[in-house]
Every structure is written in structure tokens, then in C-alpha cells.
Scaffold this active site. Structure first.
Site, PDB file in Angstrom:
ATOM      1  N   GLN A  11      33.769  40.512  47.790  1.00 39.87           N
ATOM      2  CA  GLN A  11      32.723  39.568  47.401  1.00 39.87           C
ATOM      3  C   GLN A  11      33.257  38.148  47.204  1.00 39.87           C
ATOM      4  O   GLN A  11      32.744  37.179  47.783  1.00 39.87           O
ATOM      5  CB  GLN A  11      32.067  40.017  46.088  1.00 39.87           C
ATOM      6  CG  GLN A  11      31.329  41.328  46.139  1.00 39.87           C
ATOM      7  CD  GLN A  11      30.669  41.616  44.807  1.00 39.87           C
ATOM      8  OE1 GLN A  11      29.614  41.086  44.494  1.00 39.87           O
ATOM      9  NE2 GLN A  11      31.299  42.462  43.995  1.00 39.87           N
ATOM     10  N   ASP A  35      49.489  43.828  53.846  1.00 34.10           N
ATOM     11  CA  ASP A  35      49.531  44.902  52.858  1.00 34.10           C
ATOM     12  C   ASP A  35      50.301  44.406  51.637  1.00 34.10           C
ATOM     13  O   ASP A  35      51.526  44.354  51.646  1.00 34.10           O
ATOM     14  CB  ASP A  35      50.210  46.135  53.452  1.00 34.10           C
ATOM     15  CG  ASP A  35      50.291  47.295  52.466  1.00 34.10           C
ATOM     16  OD1 ASP A  35      49.719  47.178  51.352  1.00 34.10           O
ATOM     17  OD2 ASP A  35      50.926  48.314  52.796  1.00 34.10           O
ATOM     18  N   TYR A 125      40.901  51.748  35.173  1.00 36.47           N
ATOM     19  CA  TYR A 125      40.654  50.422  35.739  1.00 36.47           C
ATOM     20  C   TYR A 125      41.145  49.328  34.801  1.00 36.47           C
ATOM     21  O   TYR A 125      41.923  48.453  35.189  1.00 36.47           O
ATOM     22  CB  TYR A 125      39.167  50.237  36.028  1.00 36.47           C
ATOM     23  CG  TYR A 125      38.793  48.827  36.419  1.00 36.47           C
ATOM     24  CD1 TYR A 125      39.285  48.257  37.588  1.00 36.47           C
ATOM     25  CD2 TYR A 125      37.950  48.058  35.609  1.00 36.47           C
ATOM     26  CE1 TYR A 125      38.964  46.956  37.943  1.00 36.47           C
ATOM     27  CE2 TYR A 125      37.617  46.758  35.955  1.00 36.47           C
ATOM     28  CZ  TYR A 125      38.121  46.213  37.121  1.00 36.47           C
ATOM     29  OH  TYR A 125      37.801  44.927  37.458  1.00 36.47           O
TER      30      TYR A 125
END
Length: 284
Positions: A11, A35, A125
Site C-alpha cells: 500500500q 530479497d 506481529y
């Protein structure tokens, strides 16, 4: 000036892509091009392209799935961030890193959270994002950490687009009213990041908070989305416990933006105004 953007397909990265061109040269990368979990790849890219600023928009953000894929979340949110920070330290680049309100967890005082408030990471998270912040500070690189919350955009998957889709499929939607925060339009955050990256402001090392102005519940947000989006759907308030989720979420995560407003000499748009702007893009 050469600027590297990681996680450029997300986003925030997409919002950075569409901002007007300047003299700065941007390298927009996602996992296919770079990466960031491979330190040698990061070092080679930064050195060969003479990168002066790294904007890290890459993150593992699926709060529920992170509990099942903790190793993957840690790899992206912590180890990859350490790679970027250590390379930035050696190359002299500035690292602008996006973090989250989840590093605070739940606190007993319902007032806007300042940057130096006590942390208490919530879930895999929150823990991995907090550990990423710690890796940056430990590296000794020049850094700017921007914590944000409730991010949405006309790009990718987010709460706004989910509510619009469900409202077209269902007559009613249950949305929690006991989680309070402030939405962040990724377009507004992208403007702030670009302003910092391309000016002497990139030397303002430290931790900053950014979200739109105001404080609402997810229920309030959903109501505004359907009303402003011109969709007919009944939004029903419910409690977090009604969903039976095993992942705890912050009940109050309004971020105090005083520091970034004073440092940058800026005002921040009200959440509803930014929502209107995003919906106009979504609806074409």
C-alpha cells in the site's frame, strides 16, 4: 540523490510510486527485485546504486497468520530490518523505517501515545516489529522510525476496501466498537516520507508517530466508509470478544503526533477528509 524503496508493491510503496517526480532517483523494489532477508544482496544493491536513503515499506502485516508463521514474520520484520540497518550503517545511508502501534500493546491510560511511552509488544506481529526497531537502534545507523496505525489505501488489501466489498455482498456487517485508534491514509504518510527523504529533514534521527487526526472506533470508521462510499449496509456494533479471535489487539492506540508536527512544521489532515480522498480514487 538515490533512494531505495523496499516493499514497493504494498500500500505505502504504491503511494510513493505515484507521487510527482523530482530530481531524486527512486529504486522501487519488492522481493522479486531485492530479497532484503539476504544481507549480501542488500549490501550489493546499496553499494552498486550508491543509495543514500533506504525507505523500508516491507513488512509481514497479517496479524492473525503471524501467530502460525512466526518464523516468517521474524525473518521479514526483524532479521531483514537488521540487514537494512547494518548495511545503512556501513554505507552511510539513512534508513527510514515504518513501524506500528502494536509495539505498545494495551495500556491502562486512554490518552494519545507518545514516542517514549513504555512498550509492551502485542502478539508475534507486535513483537517482531518491536525487535526490528531494536535492531535499527543497535546498529548505530542514521535512522528515522515512523510508527503508524490502521493503514489503508486505494491499493492492496485493507479495511476500507474490505468494508466496501462486504457492504455490497451483505445487508449487515458486525464491526467492533471497543477498539479505538486513528486511520492512516497511506497517501498522506507517503507525502511525509518523501518530504523527509529528499531534504535535510532526513538527518532528524529518532522515532516519530504519524496517523491522521482524530480518534474513532473501527465501528465509526466502517460507518463512515459506507456512508461516504454511497453503499447501503447496516453496520452493527459488537465487542472484540464476539469474534473469538485468539490474537489480542490494542483497545486504544491513538498516536500522539505532536513531535512530527513540530519537527516538520506541518499539519496533518483529519481522518474523514483523507478517507473522502481515498474513496474518490477507489470509485474512480
Amino acid at each position: 540523490m538515490n533512494i531505495l524503496v523496499t516493499g514497493a508493491n504494498g500500500q505505502l510503496g504504491q503511494e510513493l510510486r505515484i507521487l510527482p517526480n523530482t530530481d531524486a532517483i527512486y529504486f522501487f523494489t519488492d522481493v522479486e527485485e531485492l530479497d532484503i532477508t539476504n544481507k549480501e544482496d542488500v549490501r550489493h544493491f546499496v553499494d552498486s546504486n550508491q543509495i543514500e536513503v533506504i525507505i523500508n515499506c516491507a513488512a509481514y502485516t497479517d496479524v492473525n497468520k503471524a501467530e502460525e508463521e512466526s518464523a516468517k514474520a521474524e525473518q521479514i520484520n526483524t532479521h531483514a530490518v537488521a540487514n537494512l540497518a547494518n548495511v545503512a550503517k556501513k554505507s552511510g545511508a539513512t534508513l527510514i523505517h515504518i513501524s506500528t502501534d502494536y509495539v505498545f500493546g494495551n495500556n491502562s491510560i486512554n490518552e494519545p501515545i507518545k514516542e517514549d511511552a513504555a512498550t509492551n509488544p502485542m502478539g508475534v506481529y507486535g513483537r517482531t516489529k518491536f525487535d526490528g526497531e531494536e535492531e535499527i537502534i543497535k546498529s548505530g545507523c542514521r535512522y528515522i522510525i515512523i510508527r503508524t496505525a490502521w493503514l489503508y489505501s486505494s491499493y492492496g488489501k485493507n479495511f476500507v476496501k474490505t468494508i466496501l466489498r462486504l457492504a455490497q455482498e451483505k445487508d449487515s456487517i458486525n464491526v467492533v466498537y471497543d477498539q479505538v485508534g486513528t486511520p492512516t491514509y497511506a497517501g498522506d504518510l507517503a507525502l511525509v516520507i518523501k518530504m523527509i527523504a529528499e531534504s535535510e529533514l532526513r538527518h532528524i534521527q529518532g522515532v516519530y508517530h504519524f496517523s491522521n487526526e482524530g480518534a474513532i472506533s473501527w465501528y465509526d470508521f466502517a460507518q463512515a466508509i459506507v456512508e461516504l462510499g454511497g453503499v447501503k449496509c447496516n453496520i452493527i456494533p459488537c465487542k472484540t470478544e464476539d469474534f473469538g479471535s485468539t490474537v489480542e489487539r490494542p483497545h486504544y492506540s491513538v498516536l500522539d503526533k505532536t513531535k512530527i508536527k513540530q519537527t516538520l512544521g506541518m499539519s496533518i489532515p483529519y481522518w474523514k477528509d483523507s478517507l473522502k480522498e481515498c474513496l474518490s480514487k477507489i470509485n474512480g
